[in-house]
Enzyme design. Structure first.
Site, PDB file in Angstrom:
ATOM      1  CE  LYS A  16      -1.854   3.004   1.968  1.00  0.00           C
ATOM      2  NZ  LYS A  16      -1.854   4.489   1.701  1.00  0.00           N
TER       3      LYS A  16
ATOM      4  CD  GLU B 161      12.932   3.850   8.494  1.00  0.00           C
ATOM      5  OE1 GLU B 161      12.799   4.888   9.194  1.00  0.00           O
ATOM      6  OE2 GLU B 161      12.999   3.852   7.268  1.00  0.00           O
TER       7      GLU B 161
ATOM      8  CB  CYS C   4      13.191   8.108   8.416  1.00  0.00           C
ATOM      9  SG  CYS C   4      11.484   7.920   7.867  1.00  0.00           S
TER      10      CYS C   4
END
Length: 496
Positions: free
Chosen positions: A191, A266, A300
């Site tokens: 997704k 994560e 990130c």
């Protein structure tokens, strides 16, 4: 003219690209959403929609999971490991053949400069190549359980793996999760983020052309609430890999817990870059700039906290400001040094952090404002921003901005730098710049981070396990450790 530049000119001229997929990819082909709904995808460089895609819901998710389960149980898990490797290797070759189109689509969808998107596509091809070579290397162990007994173990695919893909690195993150899952013998339902759906769909089509059986890799597009949440909560899912925010990661864990579904998370980061006085100055300057301004800081693992030794501080930060002010901004397809942020919502979030900082009296050394593409006057852009000498408890030190904002902290020495670096709720990565390798490796041992870069930020590649500690999540992706994440170990003990 390179093919990617030719396609970029078409996209700039027309505002889109032809033949983009509009449906989900389920059971080996594109199909419309069960409810017939569509969403618009926006080009961050112009703040305008450029294509429609299917807006899925729980019915679409159920169809994809059913297809994946059928393909896993009846076909893929029993395909010899070497043949799985050949499929992945062919996929790597097709990604390289179609690199130009994939890069331009990634640029249109995410906003990042074309050169960065081209690098992401190369990395995706390398991920499939790496795991193609690992398919037939999954080996078990034997156990010395005594005379008259045989003990051994082997790795089995865990089953159907859900992949929740973020908007900042769509094709990279898709590849680093899908490739090891397929290599292990799992089936996949992916997704992608609603902001960036297209390269995941194109990747699924490439895998089919590479020989992947129908149903082994499915992609459902739509919002997190309508498609992502039903996927992670579906009882037919055996494993969830999620990359995204801490808040959403917590929701994923809670939903997966109802079915005792294993997860790899994560999540966010507020990663420190320690620059000591004995560093190679130019290398450190280049590294700090790339660590925070690549992809407009929407990473990130971005090096969003500079911790610099006091004796180096003034001149180092002044040079960083000069370089930040000289960065060229613009539409990603024109290949500037920095592109836009991904959405109007993200732009507002970044701006909110800086406005609150100003209200607290925090000094903005450079940048600190919204801007636009200098050629069109449009798009979601934020100036490269450096915030000087932040206090330890300040919001800009503690919270992930996810934009082109660097906060600076002053350290008295290496030990003080270590203390500042570890004073965070996050622990994803850390960087160290010093000529003293003994100091570098002592810091690496004591830094609370899943990965430490020494003298080159973002060093490494698909071979190096990646993931975080604390609120940055748990589990590892990439490397052989990432492959084992999609396996379950079966032990056998027999009396002879």
């Amino acid at each position: 003219m390179p093919a990617s530049q030719q396609l970029a000119e078409v996209a700039l001229r027309t505002g889109t690209l032809p033949d983009l997929p509009q449906g989900h990819f389920i059971d080996g082909g594109f199909r419309p959403a069960a409810a017939g709904r569509h969403m618009e995808s926006f080009d961050p460089g112009s703040a305008a929609p450029f294509a429609d895609f299917a807006c899925g819901d729980a019915d679409d998710v159920a169809a994809a999971v059913e297809s994946a389960r059928r393909a896993f149980e009846n076909v893929w898990r029993d395909v010899p490991a070497a043949e799985r490797g050949r499929v992945l290797q062919r996929a790597a070759g097709l990604i390289r053949e179609e690199a130009a189109r994939l890069a331009v689509v990634e640029c249109l969808d995410s906003g990042k400069p074309l050169a960065e998107a081209e690098g992401d596509v190369r990395g995706a091809a390398r991920a499939f190549e790496y795991y193609a070579g690992a398919c037939d290397k999954l080996q078990g162990d034997t156990f010395p359980i005594g005379p008259g007994y045989l003990g051994y173990s082997h790795h089995e695919p865990v089953g159907v793996a859900a992949q929740i893909i973020p908007w900042n690195y769509p094709i990279s993150t898709a590849a680093r999760g899908i490739a090891p899952a397929l290599a292990a013998g799992c089936a996949v339902v992916a997704k992608p983020a609603e902001q960036t759906p297209f390269t995941a769909l194109l990747l699924a089509e490439i895998l089919k052309r590479a020989g992947l059986p129908d149903g082994v890799c499915n992609v459902v597009t739509g919002t997190g609430a309508e498609a992502g949440a039903p996927l992670v909560a579906h009882p037919g899912i055996d494993h969830v890999t999620f990359t995204g925010s801490v808040a959403t990661g917590i929701d994923v864990m809670k939903a997966a817990a109802d079915n005792v579904t294993r997860v790899v998370l994560e999540l966010g980061g507020k990663s420190p870059v320690i620059v000591l006085a004995d560093c190679e100055r130019e290398r450190a300057l280049d590294g700090v700039m790339g660590a925070i301004f690549e992809n407009a800081g929407q990473i990130c693992s971005a090096g969003s906290r500079l911790i610099v030794e006091r004796s180096l501080h003034d001149g180092f930060v002044a040079e960083l400001c000069r370089r930040a002010e000289a960065l060229t901004l613009g539409h990603g397809l024109r290949n500037p040094q920095m592109g836009p942020v991904n959405s109007a919502a993200q732009l507002g979030r970044v701006a909110g952090f800086i406005e609150r900082a100003r209200g607290r009296g925090v000094a903005i050394a450079t940048g600190g404002g919204e801007t636009a593409d200098p050629e069109s006057g449009r798009g979601w852009f934020y100036q490269p921003t450096i915030v000087a000498d932040c206090a330890a408890g300040d919001e800009l030190v503690c919270e992930e901005v996810f934009g082109p904002v660097l906060t600076v902290q002053i350290a008295e020495d290496a030990e003080h730098a270590l203390a500042l670096a570890n004073d965070s709720q996050y622990a994803l990565v850390a960087g160290v710049y010093t000529r003293d390798f003994a100091t570098a490796h002592r810091l690496a041992q004591r830094l609370d981070a899943g990965q430490v870069y020494i003298n080159e930020y973002f060093a490494g590649g698909i071979e190096v396990p990646f993931g975080g500690n604390k609120k940055s999540g748990f589990g590892r992706e990439k490397g052989l450790e990432g492959l084992l994440g999609y396996c379950r170990t079966k032990s056998v003990a027999a009396r002879l």
